[in-house]
Design a protein around this motif. Structure first.
Motif, PDB file in Angstrom:
ATOM      1  N   SER A  84       0.757  -1.553  -0.378  1.00 40.77           N
ATOM      2  CA  SER A  84       0.633   0.118  -0.061  1.00 40.77           C
ATOM      3  C   SER A  84       1.131   1.146  -0.089  1.00 40.77           C
ATOM      4  N   SER A  85       1.557   1.631   0.973  1.00 38.14           N
ATOM      5  CA  SER A  85       2.518   2.730   1.419  1.00 38.14           C
ATOM      6  C   SER A  85       4.253   1.362   1.464  1.00 38.14           C
ATOM      7  N   THR A  86       5.041   2.022   0.828  1.00 38.96           N
ATOM      8  CA  THR A  86       6.149   1.868   1.887  1.00 38.96           C
ATOM      9  C   THR A  86       6.666   2.220   3.607  1.00 38.96           C
ATOM     10  N   MET A  87       5.576   3.661   3.671  1.00 40.01           N
ATOM     11  CA  MET A  87       5.362   3.933   5.357  1.00 40.01           C
ATOM     12  C   MET A  87       5.240   3.632   6.004  1.00 40.01           C
ATOM     13  N   ASP A  88       4.133   2.627   5.682  1.00 40.67           N
ATOM     14  CA  ASP A  88       3.323   1.880   5.970  1.00 40.67           C
ATOM     15  C   ASP A  88       3.773   0.240   6.986  1.00 40.67           C
TER      16      ASP A  88
ATOM     17  N   PHE B 144       6.091  -1.167  -7.078  1.00 39.02           N
ATOM     18  CA  PHE B 144       4.897  -0.316  -6.565  1.00 39.02           C
ATOM     19  C   PHE B 144       4.154   0.200  -6.051  1.00 39.02           C
ATOM     20  N   GLN B 145       3.545   1.062  -6.187  1.00 36.98           N
ATOM     21  CA  GLN B 145       2.446   1.536  -4.670  1.00 36.98           C
ATOM     22  C   GLN B 145       0.929   1.817  -4.745  1.00 36.98           C
ATOM     23  N   THR B 146      -0.040   1.122  -4.047  1.00 38.79           N
ATOM     24  CA  THR B 146      -1.100   1.085  -4.454  1.00 38.79           C
ATOM     25  C   THR B 146      -1.874   2.647  -3.425  1.00 38.79           C
ATOM     26  N   LYS B 147      -0.841   2.786  -2.624  1.00 37.61           N
ATOM     27  CA  LYS B 147      -1.525   4.089  -2.046  1.00 37.61           C
ATOM     28  C   LYS B 147      -0.499   5.026  -1.053  1.00 37.61           C
ATOM     29  N   GLY B 148       0.979   4.973  -2.551  1.00 38.25           N
ATOM     30  CA  GLY B 148       1.828   5.682  -2.093  1.00 38.25           C
ATOM     31  C   GLY B 148       1.479   7.146  -1.662  1.00 38.25           C
ATOM     32  N   ARG B 149       1.235   7.713  -0.537  1.00 39.47           N
ATOM     33  CA  ARG B 149       1.125   9.171  -0.004  1.00 39.47           C
ATOM     34  C   ARG B 149       2.078  10.223   0.166  1.00 39.47           C
ATOM     35  N   GLY B 150       2.014  11.266  -0.224  1.00 40.86           N
ATOM     36  CA  GLY B 150       2.344  12.488  -0.351  1.00 40.86           C
ATOM     37  C   GLY B 150       2.365  13.790   1.063  1.00 40.86           C
ATOM     38  N   ARG B 151       2.556  14.615   1.042  1.00 42.95           N
ATOM     39  CA  ARG B 151       1.953  15.742   2.232  1.00 42.95           C
ATOM     40  C   ARG B 151       0.857  16.447   1.988  1.00 42.95           C
ATOM     41  N   LEU B 152       0.715  16.251   2.890  1.00 45.11           N
ATOM     42  CA  LEU B 152      -0.892  16.794   3.254  1.00 45.11           C
ATOM     43  C   LEU B 152      -1.652  15.476   2.832  1.00 45.11           C
TER      44      LEU B 152
ATOM     45  N   VAL C  19      -1.340  12.369  -2.836  1.00 44.35           N
ATOM     46  CA  VAL C  19      -1.348  11.155  -3.396  1.00 44.35           C
ATOM     47  C   VAL C  19      -0.076  11.105  -3.920  1.00 44.35           C
ATOM     48  N   TRP C  20       1.073  10.008  -4.087  1.00 45.09           N
ATOM     49  CA  TRP C  20       2.334   9.944  -4.614  1.00 45.09           C
ATOM     50  C   TRP C  20       1.865   9.112  -6.287  1.00 45.09           C
ATOM     51  N   ALA C  21       1.692   9.164  -6.364  1.00 40.76           N
ATOM     52  CA  ALA C  21       2.210   7.905  -7.939  1.00 40.76           C
ATOM     53  C   ALA C  21       3.038   7.633  -8.290  1.00 40.76           C
TER      54      ALA C  21
ATOM     55  N   TYR D  93      10.501   4.353  -4.329  1.00 41.83           N
ATOM     56  CA  TYR D  93       9.420   4.778  -3.600  1.00 41.83           C
ATOM     57  C   TYR D  93       9.838   3.739  -2.602  1.00 41.83           C
ATOM     58  N   PHE D  94      10.711   4.455  -1.452  1.00 43.58           N
ATOM     59  CA  PHE D  94      11.443   4.012  -0.568  1.00 43.58           C
ATOM     60  C   PHE D  94      11.062   4.621   1.008  1.00 43.58           C
ATOM     61  N   SER D  95      11.250   3.954   2.100  1.00 43.54           N
ATOM     62  CA  SER D  95      11.051   4.690   3.550  1.00 43.54           C
ATOM     63  C   SER D  95      12.641   3.458   3.965  1.00 43.54           C
TER      64      SER D  95
ATOM     65  N   GLN E   6      10.206  22.218 -12.150  1.00 45.02           N
ATOM     66  CA  GLN E   6       8.652  20.485 -12.136  1.00 45.02           C
ATOM     67  C   GLN E   6       8.900  19.179 -11.167  1.00 45.02           C
ATOM     68  N   LYS E   7       8.066  18.823 -10.428  1.00 40.96           N
ATOM     69  CA  LYS E   7       8.438  18.415  -9.392  1.00 40.96           C
ATOM     70  C   LYS E   7       9.212  16.668  -9.995  1.00 40.96           C
ATOM     71  N   LEU E   8      10.412  16.772  -9.674  1.00 40.73           N
ATOM     72  CA  LEU E   8      11.334  15.415  -9.511  1.00 40.73           C
ATOM     73  C   LEU E   8      11.508  14.333  -8.691  1.00 40.73           C
ATOM     74  N   ALA E   9      10.785  14.489  -7.020  1.00 42.10           N
ATOM     75  CA  ALA E   9      11.161  14.002  -6.184  1.00 42.10           C
ATOM     76  C   ALA E   9      10.183  15.042  -5.131  1.00 42.10           C
ATOM     77  N   GLY E  10      10.083  13.674  -4.033  1.00 40.63           N
ATOM     78  CA  GLY E  10       9.422  14.372  -3.007  1.00 40.63           C
ATOM     79  C   GLY E  10       9.892  14.012  -1.692  1.00 40.63           C
ATOM     80  N   ILE E  11       9.990  14.252  -0.503  1.00 42.32           N
ATOM     81  CA  ILE E  11      10.471  13.629   0.762  1.00 42.32           C
ATOM     82  C   ILE E  11       9.395  13.911   1.665  1.00 42.32           C
TER      83      ILE E  11
ATOM     84  N   GLY F 154      10.605   8.960   3.824  1.00 39.84           N
ATOM     85  CA  GLY F 154       9.589   7.968   2.663  1.00 39.84           C
ATOM     86  C   GLY F 154      10.740   8.714   1.629  1.00 39.84           C
ATOM     87  N   ILE F 155      10.707   8.367   0.658  1.00 45.19           N
ATOM     88  CA  ILE F 155      11.389   9.031  -0.747  1.00 45.19           C
ATOM     89  C   ILE F 155      11.062   8.783  -1.404  1.00 45.19           C
ATOM     90  N   GLY F 156      10.254   9.580  -2.506  1.00 43.87           N
ATOM     91  CA  GLY F 156       9.834   9.217  -4.048  1.00 43.87           C
ATOM     92  C   GLY F 156      10.792   9.719  -5.387  1.00 43.87           C
TER      93      GLY F 156
END
Ligand code: BTN
Length: 318
Positions: free
Chosen positions: A88-92, A112-120, A123-125, A133-135, A183-188, A205-207
């Motif tokens: 679902s998410s590597t965070m979980d 692959f994450q079915t529910k990758g999440r970002g801040r606030l 959704v993180w595609a 996609y790792f934590s 443009q956004k390349l990565a998020g933390i 978590g880094i995507g």
């Protein structure tokens, strides 16, 4: 053992006999054959020719734990690594492991994450096999007030690793966006478990979009492949990031946030820009004039008042 076989195959650059591998690994040829079958099942294409031996034809575009760890040389990051095809998410997963007292530096990564999440709550595609996609579970001796330093350190480490492997020069939008050409390349994403005001563990978590094409990304995003016009070996990118994060993390533990802050400022896409920042207390506008000792953003409003923000969502106005 499979790691060593792959290493031999890669080093030989051509065919290597079953006899030679079996001597070097002190293992029967039947056992070598069995390992070859297992490697093929993992996606390695290995040719076998009588009297010549084995040759590595192609490696899978799949992250494998032993390849990520091979020659990594870190002391904390990824000593333990859990790789999933899908979660679902590597965070979980990382939180679950953190609660079970996993070693510091444990990494959870997924194709692959079915529910990758970002801040606030965004959704993180996570297009399958196209990015990282790792934590990571970390246990810094850090007061809650200093937590933003962790995100900023990670942003610098991530930007430096990306530049090292690709030559592109990413900038950082406060607090956690890695940008290329705006443009956004990565998020933390930094989440944590704390007791009173002390951090018990942090999940970082880094995507990172690596080999995705434009149609696999949201409109304001980009990938390394789009920016550099070539695909990247995700394992090599992953290793560079893990090494860079370790360097930054040790620096943070060594109380050198001042040095990290200096690097952050060099790459900032936010400072000296007019920004609109929204947090739980509302929205303000002004010029982002500085980053303070804790990693908070200082904004000068039209009235001249300086407002300090340690979290929030920033829009760059010009
Ligand atoms: C952001 O830009 O808002 C942060 C994005 C963080 C995405 C990564 S992908 C790996 C890890 N698992 C998640 O669900 N999120 C983070």
């Amino acid at each position: 053992m499979q790691e060593r076989i792959i290493q031999f195959l890669k080093e030989s650059g051509g065919y290597i006999s079953g006899e030679e591998i079996s001597q070097r690994l002190k293992m029967s040829r039947a056992a070598i054959w069995k390992h070859m079958q297992e490697l093929r099942a993992q996606g390695y294409e290995i040719a076998a020719v009588p009297h010549l031996g084995y040759q590595l034809v192609a490696a899978p575009d799949k992250l494998l734990g032993f390849e990520v760890q091979a020659g990594l040389g870190t002391k904390i990051m990824a000593k333990k690594i859990h790789l999933f095809d899908a979660v679902s998410s590597t965070m979980d997963e990382a939180f679950r492991l953190g609660n079970e007292n996993c070693p510091e530096g444990t990494v959870v990564c997924a194709e692959f994450q079915t529910k990758g999440r970002g801040r606030l709550g965004r959704v993180w595609a996570s297009p399958k096999g196209k990015g990282l996609y790792f934590s990571i579970v970390l246990r810094p001796n850090l007061a809650l007030a200093h937590l933003p330093q962790m995100t900023l350190m990670s942003a610098v480490a991530l930007a430096e690793a990306i530049e090292e492997v690709s030559g592109v020069e990413p900038s950082i939008k406060w607090p956690n966006d890695i940008l290329l050409n705006n443009q956004k390349l990565a998020g933390i994403l930094t989440e944590l478990r704390a007791e009173s005001d002390q951090v018990r563990f942090v999940v970082l978590g880094i995507g990172l979009n690596i080999n995705s094409s434009a149609n696999q990304l949201v409109p304001a995003a980009t990938s390394l492949k789009i920016a550099a016009n070539r695909p990247f070996n995700r394992c090599e990118v992953f290793q560079a990031i893990l090494r860079s994060l370790e360097k930054g993390y040790l620096r943070l533990l060594d109380h050198d946030f001042a040095g990290i802050r200096k690097e952050w400022k060099k790459r900032s896409a936010t400072l000296q820009k007019k920004v609109r920042i929204t947090d739980s207390s509302g929205t303000i506008e002004g010029i982002a004039v500085d980053l303070d000792q804790d990693g908070a953003l200082l904004i000068r409003q039209d009235s001249g008042a300086i407002v300090r923000k340690s979290a929030g969502d920033v829009i760059l106005l010009r």
